[in-house]
Design an enzyme around this catalytic site. Sequence first.
Site, PDB file in Angstrom:
ATOM      1  N   SER A 147      38.824  43.818  33.666  1.00 15.76           N
ATOM      2  CA  SER A 147      38.777  45.071  34.398  1.00 15.76           C
ATOM      3  C   SER A 147      37.632  45.953  33.882  1.00 15.76           C
ATOM      4  O   SER A 147      36.484  45.514  33.858  1.00 15.76           O
ATOM      5  CB  SER A 147      40.139  45.772  34.313  1.00 15.76           C
ATOM      6  OG  SER A 147      40.243  46.771  35.296  1.00 15.76           O
ATOM      7  N   ASP A 191      41.955  41.989  39.991  1.00 20.44           N
ATOM      8  CA  ASP A 191      41.888  42.384  38.580  1.00 20.44           C
ATOM      9  C   ASP A 191      42.692  41.451  37.685  1.00 20.44           C
ATOM     10  O   ASP A 191      43.870  41.171  37.950  1.00 20.44           O
ATOM     11  CB  ASP A 191      42.429  43.815  38.469  1.00 20.44           C
ATOM     12  CG  ASP A 191      42.146  44.473  37.134  1.00 20.44           C
ATOM     13  OD1 ASP A 191      42.501  43.895  36.095  1.00 20.44           O
ATOM     14  OD2 ASP A 191      41.575  45.579  37.152  1.00 20.44           O
TER      15      ASP A 191
END
Length: 418
Positions: free
Chosen positions: A58, A227
């Site tokens: 991320s 993600d």
Amino acid sequence: MRRSQRNTHTQTNPIALPDYDEVCLVLQGGGALGSYQAGVVEGLTEAGVDPTWTAGVSIGALNTAIIAGNAPENRVAALRGFWSTICQPADLIGQAGAFIPAAFGFGNIARKFSSDWAAAHAVMEGQRGFFSPRAQWPFALAKSKQPSDVSFYYTSALRSTLLQFADFDRINDGAMRVSVGAVNVGTGNLVYFDNREMRLAPEHFMASGALPPGFPAVEVDGEFYWDGGLVSNTPLAEIIGGSQHKDVLVFQVDVWTARGTLPADLLDVSDRTKDIQYSSRTRAITDFVLHNQKNARLIKELLEHIPEETRCSNPLLREAQSVANGGALNVVHLIYKDKFFEGHYKDFEFSNDTMGEHWASGLEDIRRSFAHPEWFEVPNRDLGFVTHDVHRHEPAPQATAEMPKPAAKKLDDVVEGV
């Protein structure tokens, strides 16, 4: 062959690390909290520590792109450029709302209002160079043919920002190994994009940070990815799995803390939920490593009762000997601690002021860690695994207080406080 941990660029306060096979930097996901990681990188740079392997998820993946995409002497400036681009100063409402209570002596209220407003601004208008709102309700409920069209925000601007601050030829052809985690939307599997296995492009890093439903899935080679934090918010397991039978030093930089106060309202519940959800993988992984080290130690002790000739001639015993002779793992844990004004929105509060405070915290924590050179010694093979955390070992910094010198945690206590 082991790599030297000394760099040729100028260091402000260089240190000499022991001869590790790998020096790894592991960066958690956490949105706006990622500027804490940038502060840690500044401290590593001024100490002359150049990681051999950087892995991120991320926002940790976006920081990884900037780190690996710049020469050591340019990394801090590139990180500042990146964070200054995606963060922004308070607008007139935020400035006025903070100034008025501050003028009457209510500084804490002013700081909290400023942070609240910056988070609300990010939700309503996005962040330049990062994400911008799509059409709002009811259009957000419309069906789409592509997963990349289903989100509350566009992230197309992020690609240009990454290309501005990271040299992708350097990422792919440089000496540093790079790994970033993402989740295949179709299969649900966590995968790592690694520059030792493929050429990495901005899309690989954007995929790692595509947190739904805010951000759209990113297409890579015909597959769509979200993600990596949906499955595991820390790449520590990837580092450990790829470093078998090596002596490894890991700088594990976490922006979520497992320990916290009990919630008093629904907003506190949201905040605490995020902390637990996104920090728990570090605890699980270190617990798993601890269990493996205990088993390896037991195997080693059992093998000592078998004659050497038998150990060498029996394939099963040779395999057991290989397991018992694993490397040593030293994890220096750096964990962001919340500011008094932060709440459930801390991962999408992108104000310049807060970014600077996160950055300063990361720099302070790594400097305090380097003040304990004994932490960086290669662990004894009988112990096999140690971890250090400046917040666990030291009180908060005081102008006149002398810091105590902590000892390494024992193997049985290694996961306490993670």
